[in-house]
Design a protein around this motif. Structure first.
Motif, mmCIF file in Angstrom:
data_model
loop_
_atom_site.group_PDB
_atom_site.id
_atom_site.type_symbol
_atom_site.label_atom_id
_atom_site.label_comp_id
_atom_site.label_asym_id
_atom_site.label_seq_id
_atom_site.Cartn_x
_atom_site.Cartn_y
_atom_site.Cartn_z
ATOM 1 N N LEU A 37 0.836 -1.203 0.000
ATOM 2 C CA LEU A 37 0.000 0.000 0.000
ATOM 3 C C LEU A 37 0.868 1.249 0.000
ATOM 4 O O LEU A 37 0.709 2.128 -0.822
ATOM 5 C CB LEU A 37 -0.928 -0.005 1.226
ATOM 6 C CG LEU A 37 -1.891 -1.196 1.311
ATOM 7 C CD1 LEU A 37 -2.695 -1.135 2.593
ATOM 8 C CD2 LEU A 37 -2.816 -1.215 0.103
ATOM 9 N N SER A 38 1.789 1.340 0.954
ATOM 10 C CA SER A 38 2.701 2.480 0.950
ATOM 11 C C SER A 38 4.043 2.048 1.515
ATOM 12 O O SER A 38 4.109 1.237 2.448
ATOM 13 C CB SER A 38 2.142 3.640 1.776
ATOM 14 O OG SER A 38 2.258 3.361 3.151
ATOM 15 N N ARG A 39 5.107 2.536 0.904
ATOM 16 C CA ARG A 39 6.437 2.194 1.369
ATOM 17 C C ARG A 39 6.819 3.137 2.507
ATOM 18 O O ARG A 39 6.720 4.364 2.371
ATOM 19 C CB ARG A 39 7.439 2.284 0.219
ATOM 20 C CG ARG A 39 8.821 1.824 0.590
ATOM 21 C CD ARG A 39 9.534 1.155 -0.561
ATOM 22 N NE ARG A 39 9.078 -0.201 -0.791
ATOM 23 C CZ ARG A 39 9.511 -1.266 -0.102
ATOM 24 N NH1 ARG A 39 10.399 -1.128 0.873
ATOM 25 N NH2 ARG A 39 9.058 -2.462 -0.371
ATOM 26 N N LEU A 40 7.225 2.569 3.637
ATOM 27 C CA LEU A 40 7.575 3.385 4.808
ATOM 28 C C LEU A 40 9.072 3.627 4.858
ATOM 29 O O LEU A 40 9.531 4.722 5.156
ATOM 30 C CB LEU A 40 7.139 2.665 6.096
ATOM 31 C CG LEU A 40 5.648 2.309 6.189
ATOM 32 C CD1 LEU A 40 5.400 1.449 7.416
ATOM 33 C CD2 LEU A 40 4.805 3.563 6.236
ATOM 34 N N ILE A 41 9.847 2.586 4.598
ATOM 35 C CA ILE A 41 11.309 2.680 4.684
ATOM 36 C C ILE A 41 11.900 1.996 3.461
ATOM 37 O O ILE A 41 11.403 0.956 3.023
ATOM 38 C CB ILE A 41 11.826 1.988 5.969
ATOM 39 C CG1 ILE A 41 11.336 2.729 7.226
ATOM 40 C CG2 ILE A 41 13.356 1.917 5.969
ATOM 41 C CD1 ILE A 41 11.770 2.080 8.521
ATOM 42 N N ASP A 42 12.937 2.579 2.921
ATOM 43 C CA ASP A 42 13.635 1.960 1.800
ATOM 44 C C ASP A 42 15.113 2.289 1.918
ATOM 45 O O ASP A 42 15.591 3.251 1.346
ATOM 46 C CB ASP A 42 13.069 2.458 0.469
ATOM 47 C CG ASP A 42 13.615 1.669 -0.706
ATOM 48 O OD1 ASP A 42 14.259 0.635 -0.470
ATOM 49 O OD2 ASP A 42 13.394 2.090 -1.853
ATOM 50 N N ARG A 43 15.807 1.479 2.702
ATOM 51 C CA ARG A 43 17.237 1.712 2.909
ATOM 52 C C ARG A 43 18.004 0.879 1.900
ATOM 53 O O ARG A 43 17.781 -0.328 1.796
ATOM 54 C CB ARG A 43 17.640 1.298 4.320
ATOM 55 C CG ARG A 43 17.289 2.340 5.369
ATOM 56 C CD ARG A 43 18.114 2.132 6.622
ATOM 57 N NE ARG A 43 17.353 1.450 7.657
ATOM 58 C CZ ARG A 43 16.756 2.066 8.685
ATOM 59 N NH1 ARG A 43 16.814 3.372 8.786
ATOM 60 N NH2 ARG A 43 16.105 1.379 9.584
#
Lengths: 145, 145
Positions: free
Chosen positions: B136-142
């Motif tokens: 649904l929605s990306r919160l973190i993308d390290r």
DNA sequence: GTTGAAAAGTGAACTCG
DNA sequence: CGAGTTCACTTTTCAAC
């Protein structure tokens, strides 16, 4: 963002340190023209930055897991992000459809380290419980396309 | 791979296009010494390469999903990898513990594109069925740490 | 796209523990 | 010898045209 920008991005995906001369040669532009395009892509936010691609096993973090997070009541995605950001072992996190509220991608040195990190995740008061799946072997790891 | 190598890698994670002079300044080395270390890390395989970090939404592939793959009988990880590699929408794949045999990370332009890609995944004769979760929605993308 | 000055990359010779 | 440094020389960057 046109066809040439796409091809420039493809070059940079393959080699993030490619010189502007090389990039230009591959898309039919002079080096300064290529640089201006890259600068514009950075300014517009399409390009966030550049980074190194590491062999995950080469420096320690060989243990990976995917963790489904189930929350109590309604938690805003923003709150969830803020608390998860404090755990460096969380490489990725997203809210998802289905029974779970969020799905985390975690990495750690070993199972013990992973367990500690998951305890930190579960410290958040809104998190009810988690269900995790351990990665046995990575088959594909594409930076992004 | 010592402490200085680690710090060099940290610099490159933050900025993959950092100059050797900058890297050296941050770790207390001259530019040629920094370059030699980076070259050595590349040769040893610890550094696979360099790439650009894109804003996923900025170029199309805004629809992401995680897909659990259940196979018929025993399928070798190698076979599975070879067939999944032919689907470019599969960004990541790994074998996992638990009921599913593998977990895929997929991305596509939209739901329709995602559905097509999943059909291609399911074309593989050894795959029995899949269970997917839509992001649904990306919160973190390290990138990785 | 072209030009040219300033900066970065890069190999060689040299030095130190 | 392995690892760092300085120095010359090439290539790249990048702002002005």
């Amino acid at each position: 963002m046109d066809v040439i920008d796409r091809r420039i991005v493809d070059c940079l995906l393959r080699d993030g340190r490619a010189t502007y001369g090389d990039i230009g040669a591959q898309v039919g532009l002079s080096a300064p023209a290529a640089k201006r395009r890259v600068d514009r892509l950075r300014a517009s936010g399409a390009i966030r930055g550049f980074t190194v691609v590491l062999d995950p096993s080469a420096l320690g973090w060989t243990t990976e897991a995917y963790v489904e997070v189930y929350c109590r009541g309604n938690v805003s995605p923003r709150q969830l992000r803020e608390s998860l950001e404090r755990v460096p072992e969380v490489l990725g996190a997203c809210t998802v459809s289905g029974a779970a509220d969020a799905l985390l991608h975690m990495a750690a040195r070993d199972i013990e380290h992973l367990e500690q990190a998951m305890e930190r995740v579960r410290d958040h008061p809104d998190i009810d419980h988690t269900e995790s799946v351990i990665v046995l072997s990575r088959l594909i790891d594409r930076p992004r396309s």
